[in-house]
Design a protein around this motif. Structure first.
Motif, PDB file in Angstrom:
ATOM      1  N   VAL A   9       5.689  -0.981  -3.593  1.00  0.00           N
ATOM      2  CA  VAL A   9       6.200  -0.127  -2.528  1.00  0.00           C
ATOM      3  C   VAL A   9       6.005  -0.848  -1.196  1.00  0.00           C
ATOM      4  O   VAL A   9       4.911  -1.348  -0.912  1.00  0.00           O
ATOM      5  CB  VAL A   9       5.456   1.230  -2.504  1.00  0.00           C
ATOM      6  N   SER A  10       7.062  -0.893  -0.403  1.00  0.00           N
ATOM      7  CA  SER A  10       6.967  -1.557   0.890  1.00  0.00           C
ATOM      8  C   SER A  10       5.964  -0.825   1.779  1.00  0.00           C
ATOM      9  O   SER A  10       5.966   0.401   1.864  1.00  0.00           O
ATOM     10  CB  SER A  10       8.333  -1.598   1.569  1.00  0.00           C
ATOM     11  N   ARG A  12       2.730  -0.595   1.325  1.00  0.00           N
ATOM     12  CA  ARG A  12       1.540  -0.116   0.607  1.00  0.00           C
ATOM     13  C   ARG A  12       1.011  -1.230  -0.286  1.00  0.00           C
ATOM     14  O   ARG A  12       1.781  -1.882  -0.983  1.00  0.00           O
ATOM     15  CB  ARG A  12       1.865   1.099  -0.252  1.00  0.00           C
ATOM     16  N   ALA A  40       7.006   9.061  -2.462  1.00  0.00           N
ATOM     17  CA  ALA A  40       7.613   8.104  -1.543  1.00  0.00           C
ATOM     18  C   ALA A  40       8.993   8.614  -1.161  1.00  0.00           C
ATOM     19  O   ALA A  40       9.817   8.903  -2.029  1.00  0.00           O
ATOM     20  CB  ALA A  40       7.708   6.741  -2.196  1.00  0.00           C
ATOM     21  N   THR A  44      13.436   6.318   3.344  1.00  0.00           N
ATOM     22  CA  THR A  44      12.722   5.349   4.169  1.00  0.00           C
ATOM     23  C   THR A  44      11.895   4.333   3.381  1.00  0.00           C
ATOM     24  O   THR A  44      11.541   3.291   3.918  1.00  0.00           O
ATOM     25  CB  THR A  44      11.780   6.065   5.149  1.00  0.00           C
ATOM     26  N   THR A  45      11.589   4.603   2.142  1.00  0.00           N
ATOM     27  CA  THR A  45      10.721   3.727   1.362  1.00  0.00           C
ATOM     28  C   THR A  45      11.543   2.798   0.484  1.00  0.00           C
ATOM     29  O   THR A  45      12.499   3.223  -0.151  1.00  0.00           O
ATOM     30  CB  THR A  45       9.785   4.563   0.467  1.00  0.00           C
ATOM     31  N   LYS A  46      11.135   1.543   0.463  1.00  0.00           N
ATOM     32  CA  LYS A  46      11.795   0.573  -0.397  1.00  0.00           C
ATOM     33  C   LYS A  46      10.904   0.303  -1.601  1.00  0.00           C
ATOM     34  O   LYS A  46       9.731  -0.010  -1.456  1.00  0.00           O
ATOM     35  CB  LYS A  46      12.057  -0.723   0.348  1.00  0.00           C
TER      36      LYS A  46
END
Length: 179
Positions: A9-10, A12, A40, A44-46
């Motif tokens: 996770v981008s 984290r 997530a 917004t989360t990659k």
């Protein structure tokens, strides 16, 4: 090696297992000892699946799965993430031959080694990856391991008949004859 459902996770640290999805985002569970569950945000989360991650190569990109397989084969001498940069580069030349030494930074090497240390205790390295069904053009259709359940959703604009509705009564058609 089965890394299906394991994602990075981008923003984290660590790795997460994809547990499910709800309307707010992806439900993830951390792979560390704490087993923290997070949601997530979808927008917004990659997320990056470990199956899809590649390492820059001089000719072709190297799959992360192949790099992990080489690390498993090298078993005894896996450096720590806090090892010297020279040691990491020498180790990476051994387990990822043909990687682009200008594009693959020491921080990338540390991340891959830290991911290996997280995953080595899990049975993922001994599991076989599920086979994919491929059509004639080489396009992936579906996985054999996944069971597809087809639900027929009810259209939102269709109205179901009411249980209390009465059938329409026939109009009284009797007429009076004049005398």
């Amino acid at each position: 090696m089965n890394l299906r459902g394991i994602v990075a996770v981008s923003g984290r640290p660590g790795l997460f297992k994809l547990v499910g999805q709800n309307k707010g985002g992806y439900v993830l569970e951390s792979l560390d000892a704490q087993k923290v569950k997070i949601v997530a945000n979808i927008t917004t989360t990659k997320l990056a699946s470990l199956e899809d991650i590649t390492v820059y190569g001089e000719d072709d990109d190297l799959k992360l799965l192949d790099v992990f397989a080489n690390i498993v084969a090298a078993k005894g001498n896996v450096p720590d993430t806090k090892a010297d940069a020279k040691d990491l580069k020498a180790f990476f030349l051994e387990v990822a031959p043909g990687h682009d030494q200008e594009k693959v930074y020491t921080s990338d090497m540390k991340k891959i080694v830290s991911w290996y240390h997280l995953l080595k205790e899990l049975p993922l390295f001994s599991e076989a990856a599920p086979e994919a069904v491929v059509d004639q053009d080489g396009v992936k259709i579906e996985d054999k391991s996944e069971k597809k359940v087809k639900a027929s959703p009810k259209p939102s604009n269709a109205k179901a008949p009411s249980k209390t509705a009465q059938p329409a009564k026939k109009a009284n058609m009797t007429s009076k004859k004049g005398v």
